[in-house]
Scaffold this active site. Structure first.
Site, PDB file in Angstrom:
ATOM      1  N   LEU A 136       0.848  -1.188   0.000  1.00 55.02           N
ATOM      2  CA  LEU A 136       0.000   0.000   0.000  1.00 55.02           C
ATOM      3  C   LEU A 136       0.882   1.235   0.000  1.00 55.02           C
ATOM      4  CD1 LEU A 136      -2.668  -0.938   2.740  1.00 55.02           C
ATOM      5  CD2 LEU A 136      -2.945  -1.074   0.253  1.00 55.02           C
ATOM      6  N   ASP A 137       0.361   2.330  -0.560  1.00 57.39           N
ATOM      7  CA  ASP A 137       1.068   3.600  -0.494  1.00 57.39           C
ATOM      8  C   ASP A 137       1.246   4.020   0.960  1.00 57.39           C
ATOM      9  OD1 ASP A 137       0.866   3.594  -3.263  1.00 57.39           O
ATOM     10  OD2 ASP A 137      -0.935   4.855  -3.277  1.00 57.39           O
ATOM     11  N   ARG A 138       2.201   4.877   1.211  1.00 65.89           N
ATOM     12  CA  ARG A 138       2.513   5.324   2.567  1.00 65.89           C
ATOM     13  C   ARG A 138       1.261   5.814   3.313  1.00 65.89           C
ATOM     14  NH1 ARG A 138       7.308   8.286   4.682  1.00 65.89           N
ATOM     15  NH2 ARG A 138       8.045   8.406   2.538  1.00 65.89           N
ATOM     16  N   ARG A 232      -5.928   5.775  -7.390  1.00 68.29           N
ATOM     17  CA  ARG A 232      -5.793   7.230  -7.333  1.00 68.29           C
ATOM     18  C   ARG A 232      -5.726   7.837  -8.739  1.00 68.29           C
ATOM     19  NH1 ARG A 232      -0.645   7.801  -3.643  1.00 68.29           N
ATOM     20  NH2 ARG A 232      -1.099  10.039  -3.838  1.00 68.29           N
TER      21      ARG A 232
END
Length: 307
Positions: A136-138, A232
């Site tokens: 997952l992204d930060r 996104r």
């Protein structure tokens, strides 16, 4: 047998249709073991037929039992342990799932080698290899899955995984439910930013609108592919960016309710490659997104009353 507690031993009986097959072929095609794992097991004489170590050229007979122990790659020198107080959602002999908070990386990168989820797992399992199955992204929260061994990692790489997300977006999508099939590529001269590109990698996202509010909506996403920043980018290119997405979105009235992109990995489901159980791992909506959800619904109610 050369084995430590974090290596994994698996075995399978030779069926009549595999009679006469070479051991190396059986390991790859019937047991799903990668060539790299087979080479490492050979180094330690950890490939067996009926309990006896055998060379991979061995010709199998129906009814025999093939076993393999794969020594895991050591990551002690790469990942330092850190007490991250991780919330463990699932843990068995093969896999571990963590409820990732926002602001934390899944795995060390070139300039950040501490306080990642992988560092936290190293604190819990000092001798275990760290093999990310999902990332997952930060600033995206929720379920992140890791394999405890390279054999498991390889098996999960060829396992269909159903990944579900909840996202809160600016605006109202024109369709209540549809599929976004839009190739994505890296923006030239940037390290991470992605955009739509006809020459990019195929990227498929399915979404369903769960709630339509005042200038905002709550969506459920299911990923068919797993490109970097896929949801996104698809939301941005479709005209409804994720709320408070500073890379792909824009400022809106809901930014004050959340300090990061409003995206959460809420569930991961798959057929376990070693137990054949259907596993579903879930993560509840975190506090900041629950607060944003409440704000969206309250603003919608006020807007309806003022009409």
């Amino acid at each position: 047998m050369n084995k430590n507690k974090h290596d994994i031993y698996i075995e399978l009986e030779v069926q009549p249709y595999s009679h006469g097959r070479r051991l190396s072929s059986f390991l790859r095609k019937e047991m799903g073991i990668s060539s790299n794992c087979i080479r490492r097991a050979k180094t330690f004489n950890n490939i067996f037929v009926d309990g006896q170590s055998e060379h991979t050229d061995y010709i199998l007979s129906s009814g025999q039992t093939v076993g393999i122990t794969v020594p895991d790659k050591s990551t002690k020198s790469v990942i330092l342990p850190a007490d991250m107080n991780l919330n463990i959602l699932y843990d068995d002999d093969y896999l571990i799932a963590v409820d990732k908070p926002y602001g934390v990386l899944c795995h060390p990168i070139m300039d950040i080698d501490e306080d990642t989820v992988a560092n936290g797992l190293k604190h819990i399992y000092p001798n275990m290899g760290i093999h990310p199955v999902s990332r997952l992204d930060r600033d995206t929260t929720g379920v992140v899955l890791f394999a405890k061994n390279s054999v498991v990692h390889h098996k999960m790489s060829i396992t269909d995984i159903d990944k579900r997300y909840i996202g809160m977006v600016i605006g109202i999508p024109s369709l209540d439910e549809t599929t976004i099939n839009m190739p994505i590529a890296r923006v030239p001269d940037t390290p991470m930013e992605r955009h739509f590109s006809p020459t990019g990698k195929q990227s498929v996202t399915h979404y369903e609108v769960l709630y339509k509010g005042h200038n905002a909506s709550i969506l459920s996403f299911r990923l068919e592919t797993g490109r970097t920043h896929q949801i996104r980018v698809h939301c941005k290119e479709s005209g409804f960016p994720i709320i408070h997405d500073t890379l792909y979105g824009y400022q809106c009235e809901y930014d004050r309710y959340i300090s990061r992109q409003a995206l959460h990995s809420c569930s991961v489901s798959f057929i376990h490659p070693f137990t054949n159980e259907y596993i579903t791992i879930t993560s509840p909506l975190p506090e900041d997104m629950a607060g944003l959800e409440k704000a969206i619904k309250e603003k919608s109610l006020v807007n309806e009353q003022n009409r």
